[in-house]
Scaffold this motif. Structure first.
Motif, mmCIF file in Angstrom:
data_model
loop_
_atom_site.group_PDB
_atom_site.id
_atom_site.type_symbol
_atom_site.label_atom_id
_atom_site.label_comp_id
_atom_site.label_asym_id
_atom_site.label_seq_id
_atom_site.Cartn_x
_atom_site.Cartn_y
_atom_site.Cartn_z
ATOM 1 N N LEU A 181 41.398 49.590 30.088
ATOM 2 C CA LEU A 181 40.371 48.609 31.145
ATOM 3 C C LEU A 181 40.386 47.737 30.386
ATOM 4 O O LEU A 181 40.344 46.602 29.897
ATOM 5 C CB LEU A 181 38.758 49.594 30.826
ATOM 6 N N GLY A 182 39.851 46.759 31.594
ATOM 7 C CA GLY A 182 40.618 45.198 31.637
ATOM 8 C C GLY A 182 39.447 45.176 33.114
ATOM 9 O O GLY A 182 39.171 45.771 34.527
ATOM 10 N N GLN A 183 39.145 43.985 34.189
ATOM 11 C CA GLN A 183 39.320 42.889 34.954
ATOM 12 C C GLN A 183 40.584 43.127 36.273
ATOM 13 O O GLN A 183 41.176 42.275 35.409
ATOM 14 C CB GLN A 183 38.584 42.067 34.931
ATOM 15 N N ALA A 184 40.797 44.020 36.738
ATOM 16 C CA ALA A 184 41.517 44.535 37.614
ATOM 17 C C ALA A 184 41.032 43.688 39.008
ATOM 18 O O ALA A 184 41.860 44.608 40.738
ATOM 19 C CB ALA A 184 41.906 45.360 37.617
ATOM 20 N N THR A 185 40.552 42.911 40.021
ATOM 21 C CA THR A 185 39.921 43.319 40.297
ATOM 22 C C THR A 185 40.956 42.015 41.211
ATOM 23 O O THR A 185 41.218 40.708 40.543
ATOM 24 C CB THR A 185 38.440 42.514 40.439
ATOM 25 N N PRO A 186 41.546 41.898 42.747
ATOM 26 C CA PRO A 186 42.217 40.720 43.111
ATOM 27 C C PRO A 186 41.131 39.770 43.334
ATOM 28 O O PRO A 186 40.198 39.204 43.729
ATOM 29 C CB PRO A 186 43.025 41.748 44.562
ATOM 30 N N GLU A 187 42.337 38.640 43.806
ATOM 31 C CA GLU A 187 40.871 37.104 44.033
ATOM 32 C C GLU A 187 39.603 37.418 43.100
ATOM 33 O O GLU A 187 38.678 36.403 44.297
ATOM 34 C CB GLU A 187 40.848 37.419 45.632
ATOM 35 N N ALA A 188 40.277 37.182 41.615
ATOM 36 C CA ALA A 188 38.842 36.864 40.821
ATOM 37 C C ALA A 188 38.273 35.943 40.648
ATOM 38 O O ALA A 188 39.291 34.920 41.012
ATOM 39 C CB ALA A 188 39.121 37.703 39.426
ATOM 40 N N THR A 189 37.169 35.159 40.328
ATOM 41 C CA THR A 189 36.267 34.131 40.696
ATOM 42 C C THR A 189 36.382 33.812 39.452
ATOM 43 O O THR A 189 35.857 32.147 39.213
ATOM 44 C CB THR A 189 35.586 33.511 41.742
ATOM 45 N N HIS A 190 36.108 34.693 38.333
ATOM 46 C CA HIS A 190 35.102 34.483 37.289
ATOM 47 C C HIS A 190 36.293 33.630 36.045
ATOM 48 O O HIS A 190 37.198 34.154 36.155
ATOM 49 C CB HIS A 190 34.702 35.485 36.550
ATOM 50 N N LEU A 191 35.099 32.378 35.206
ATOM 51 C CA LEU A 191 36.090 31.549 34.567
ATOM 52 C C LEU A 191 37.009 32.060 33.931
ATOM 53 O O LEU A 191 38.019 32.183 33.730
ATOM 54 C CB LEU A 191 35.556 31.439 33.845
ATOM 55 N N ILE A 192 36.319 33.279 32.760
ATOM 56 C CA ILE A 192 38.252 33.619 31.943
ATOM 57 C C ILE A 192 38.730 34.175 31.844
ATOM 58 O O ILE A 192 40.329 34.369 32.212
ATOM 59 C CB ILE A 192 36.542 34.364 30.706
ATOM 60 N N LYS A 193 38.873 35.219 33.923
ATOM 61 C CA LYS A 193 39.607 35.868 34.088
ATOM 62 C C LYS A 193 40.831 35.047 34.792
ATOM 63 O O LYS A 193 41.727 35.074 34.097
ATOM 64 C CB LYS A 193 38.773 36.597 35.270
ATOM 65 N N VAL A 194 40.192 34.020 35.444
ATOM 66 C CA VAL A 194 40.895 32.835 36.236
ATOM 67 C C VAL A 194 41.733 32.083 35.206
ATOM 68 O O VAL A 194 42.807 32.091 34.836
ATOM 69 C CB VAL A 194 40.350 32.144 37.223
ATOM 70 N N ALA A 195 41.380 32.184 34.493
ATOM 71 C CA ALA A 195 41.756 31.125 33.387
ATOM 72 C C ALA A 195 42.851 32.439 32.903
ATOM 73 O O ALA A 195 44.557 31.839 31.897
ATOM 74 C CB ALA A 195 41.067 29.919 32.234
ATOM 75 N N CYS A 196 42.866 33.016 32.546
ATOM 76 C CA CYS A 196 43.904 33.990 31.714
ATOM 77 C C CYS A 196 44.454 33.737 32.541
ATOM 78 O O CYS A 196 46.169 34.029 32.788
ATOM 79 C CB CYS A 196 42.721 35.479 31.172
ATOM 80 N N GLU A 197 44.934 34.218 33.609
ATOM 81 C CA GLU A 197 45.355 34.525 35.098
ATOM 82 C C GLU A 197 46.678 33.304 35.050
ATOM 83 O O GLU A 197 47.509 33.815 35.197
ATOM 84 C CB GLU A 197 44.792 34.285 36.540
ATOM 85 N N CYS A 198 45.645 31.998 35.012
ATOM 86 C CA CYS A 198 47.102 30.813 34.417
ATOM 87 C C CYS A 198 47.748 30.538 33.275
ATOM 88 O O CYS A 198 49.003 30.825 33.181
ATOM 89 C CB CYS A 198 45.894 29.765 33.989
ATOM 90 N N ALA A 199 47.251 30.841 32.285
ATOM 91 C CA ALA A 199 47.645 31.315 30.542
ATOM 92 C C ALA A 199 48.890 32.736 31.154
ATOM 93 O O ALA A 199 50.179 32.415 29.987
ATOM 94 C CB ALA A 199 47.046 32.082 29.238
ATOM 95 N N THR A 200 48.819 33.690 31.984
ATOM 96 C CA THR A 200 50.231 34.715 32.134
ATOM 97 C C THR A 200 50.961 33.794 33.311
ATOM 98 O O THR A 200 51.763 35.206 33.313
ATOM 99 C CB THR A 200 48.966 36.039 31.927
ATOM 100 N N GLY A 201 50.588 33.398 34.103
ATOM 101 C CA GLY A 201 52.017 32.769 34.661
ATOM 102 C C GLY A 201 51.435 33.784 36.919
ATOM 103 O O GLY A 201 51.849 32.992 37.199
ATOM 104 N N ALA A 202 50.128 34.344 36.125
ATOM 105 C CA ALA A 202 49.946 34.820 37.467
ATOM 106 C C ALA A 202 48.901 33.682 38.662
ATOM 107 O O ALA A 202 49.558 34.096 40.594
ATOM 108 C CB ALA A 202 49.011 36.141 37.652
ATOM 109 N N ARG A 203 48.654 32.939 38.594
ATOM 110 C CA ARG A 203 48.183 31.263 39.112
ATOM 111 C C ARG A 203 48.533 30.161 38.641
ATOM 112 O O ARG A 203 48.986 30.448 37.236
ATOM 113 C CB ARG A 203 46.395 31.736 38.814
ATOM 114 N N GLY A 204 49.038 29.485 39.363
ATOM 115 C CA GLY A 204 49.738 27.959 38.788
ATOM 116 C C GLY A 204 49.067 27.327 38.361
ATOM 117 O O GLY A 204 49.476 26.124 37.076
#
Ligand code: UFG
Length: 334
Positions: A181-204
Motif C-alpha cells: 500500500l502507499g499513496q496512489a493519488t493522482p496529481e498529489a501535492t504533498h511534499l514527500i510524495k511530490v519529491a519522490c515522484e521527482c526522484a523516480t522520474g514521474a515528474r520533471g
C-alpha cells in the motif's frame, strides 16, 4: 464477538493502511468509499461498498444492512490550496458529509467514532509545538471544514451516548514497508510524495513554496509522521473506547519538525537523484511551522511510535513510488 467497524474512505491512502492493520487485528471491516481518490485494490481486508456520503439513501442502506460497533471516518478532501480556491467543495464533502454520517450513526444507535482531523485546525499559532487545548483558529477552509466537523461530533456526544476519539494528524507520509500500500493519488501535492515522484522520474522537477519564513533555512517546518504509526494510533483509539475510557482529542505527530529543504535533501540522498528544484512564492494558507506535542496520545492510548525517523519515512515512500510507477507502466504485472 468480533467488532464490526465501518471505515469511510478506507480505499484511500491513510484509510487503506488502517484497514490492513484492523484486518490483521481481527476486526470485521466494511469500507464505504466513492473511489474518487481511493482504489479497489487498496482494500486488503473486509468488504468494499462503493458509495458516497452525500447520498442519504446509500448511507441508510449501509446502516440498515450492518450492525456497526464503531465508525472510522476518513473520507474527505485534504488539499489545503484546493480548499482556498474552492471552499464550498470542502464544506460539502467534509463538513456536510460528516453531518450525514453522524445522522445515520445516531438513527442506528452506533455510538463510537474515530475521526480524522488535522493540525490545520490550529491555524497560525504563536508557539511551534502545539498542545490539544490551544484555541482553534484555522487559516484555510480545509482546517475550518474539519474544525466544524469536530464541533458537531462533540455537540452530539454531549447530547447522546456517543464516544469519540478525534485524531489531529500532522503531516502523514511514508508507506507500508512491504509496498503493498502507499499513496496512489493522482496529481498529489504533498511534499514527500511530490519529491519522490521527482526522484523516480514521474515528474520533471518541483518548487519550494516560500523561502523567506522565519525558520532555520527560510522554508516551512512540518512534523512528518509515518502512516503506519498513524494507523496504529487508530487501532489503539478503538481499543480505548472499547475499554470504556471515554472521549479524547489527540495530536498525531512525533513532536519534531523538518524544513522543506531538509526533506528534499533526504529524498535526493536516499534516491541518489539530484532532480531540479526551484524557489517560488509562498503558497496560500501555509503556516510557518507546525509540530505536535504528543504527550497526550502517548499517555492516553499507550501509543508507541515505531517509525520515528525521516530516512525511514522517505525510504518507504520511495520504495512505494518505484513499485507504483512500475505497476502503472505494466498493469498486468502486479
Ligand atoms: N511544499 C513545497 N513544494 C511542494 C509541496 C509542498 O514547498 O511541491 C511545502 C509546502 O508549502 C509546505 C510543506 O511543503 O510548506 C508541506 O506541504 P504539504 O502540502 O505536504 O502539507 P501541508 O502542510 O500543506 O498539509 C498537511 C496536511 C494537512 C495538515 C497539515 C498540518 O495535508 O492535513 O499538513 O501540518 F493539516
Amino acid at each position: 464477538m468480533t467488532d464490526r467497524v465501518l471505515v469511510t474512505g478506507g480505499a484511500g491512502y491513510i484509510g487503506s493502511h488502517v484497514v490492513r492493520q484492523l484486518g490483521e487485528a481481527g476486526y470485521d471491516v466494511v469500507v464505504f468509499d466513492n473511489l474518487s481518490t481511493g482504489h479497489e485494490w487498496a482494500v486488503t481486508h473486509g468488504e468494499l461498498v462503493v458509495g458516497d456520503l452525500a447520498d442519504p439513501e446509500a448511507l441508510e442502506a449501509l446502516f440498515a444492512a450492518n450492525e456497526f460497533d464503531a465508525v472510522l471516518h476518513f473520507a474527505a478532501h485534504i488539499i489545503v490550496p484546493e480548499s482556498v480556491a474552492d471552499p464550498l467543495k470542502y464544506y460539502r464533502n467534509n463538513t456536510r458529509n460528516t453531518l450525514n454520517l453522524l445522522g445515520a450513526m445516531s438513527r442506528h444507535g452506533v455510538n463510537r467514532i474515530v475521526f480524522s482531523s488535522t493540525a490545520a485546525v490550529y491555524g497560525m499559532p504563536d508557539q511551534q509545538v502545539l498542545t490539544e487545548d490551544l484555541p482553534l483558529a484555522p487559516i484555510n477552509p480545509y482546517g475550518a471544514s474539519k474544525m466544524m466537523s469536530e464541533r458537531m461530533i462533540m455537540d452530539l456526544a454531549s447530547a447522546s451516548d456517543l464516544d469519540y476519539v478525534i485524531l489531529r494528524y500532522f503531516n502523514v507520509a511514508g508507506a507500508d514497508p512491504q509496498t503493498r500500500l502507499g499513496q496512489a493519488t493522482p496529481e498529489a501535492t504533498h511534499l514527500i510524495k511530490v519529491a519522490c515522484e521527482c526522484a523516480t522520474g514521474a515528474r520533471g522537477g518541483m518548487q519550494i513554496f516560500g523561502t523567506d519564513y522565519g525558520t532555520r533555512d527560510g522554508t516551512c517546518v512540518r512534523d512528518y509522521i509515518h502512516v503506519e504509526d498513524l494507523a496504529s494510533a487508530h487501532v489503539r483509539a478503538l481499543e480505548h473506547m472499547q475499554q470504556g475510557n471515554g472521549s479524547e482529542i489527540l495530536n498525531c505527530g512525533y513532536g519534531r519538525g523538518f524544513t522543506v529543504r531538509e526533506v528534499i535533501d533526504v529524498v535526493k540522498r536516499l534516491s541518489g537523484v539530484d532532480f531540479p528544484v526551484t524557489e517560488a512564492e509562498r503558497r496560500a494558507g501555509d503556516p510557518e511551522a507546525l509540530m505536535a506535542d504528543n504527550q497526550r496520545i502517548r499517555r492516553r492510548l499507550d501509543w508507541v511510535p515505531a517509525y520515528d525517523d525521516l530516512d525511514t519515512i522517505v525510504q518507504t515512500a520511495l520504495d512505494w513510488e518505484r513499485h507504483w510507477q512500475a505497476r502503472q507502466n505494466n498493469p498486468t504485472d502486479q
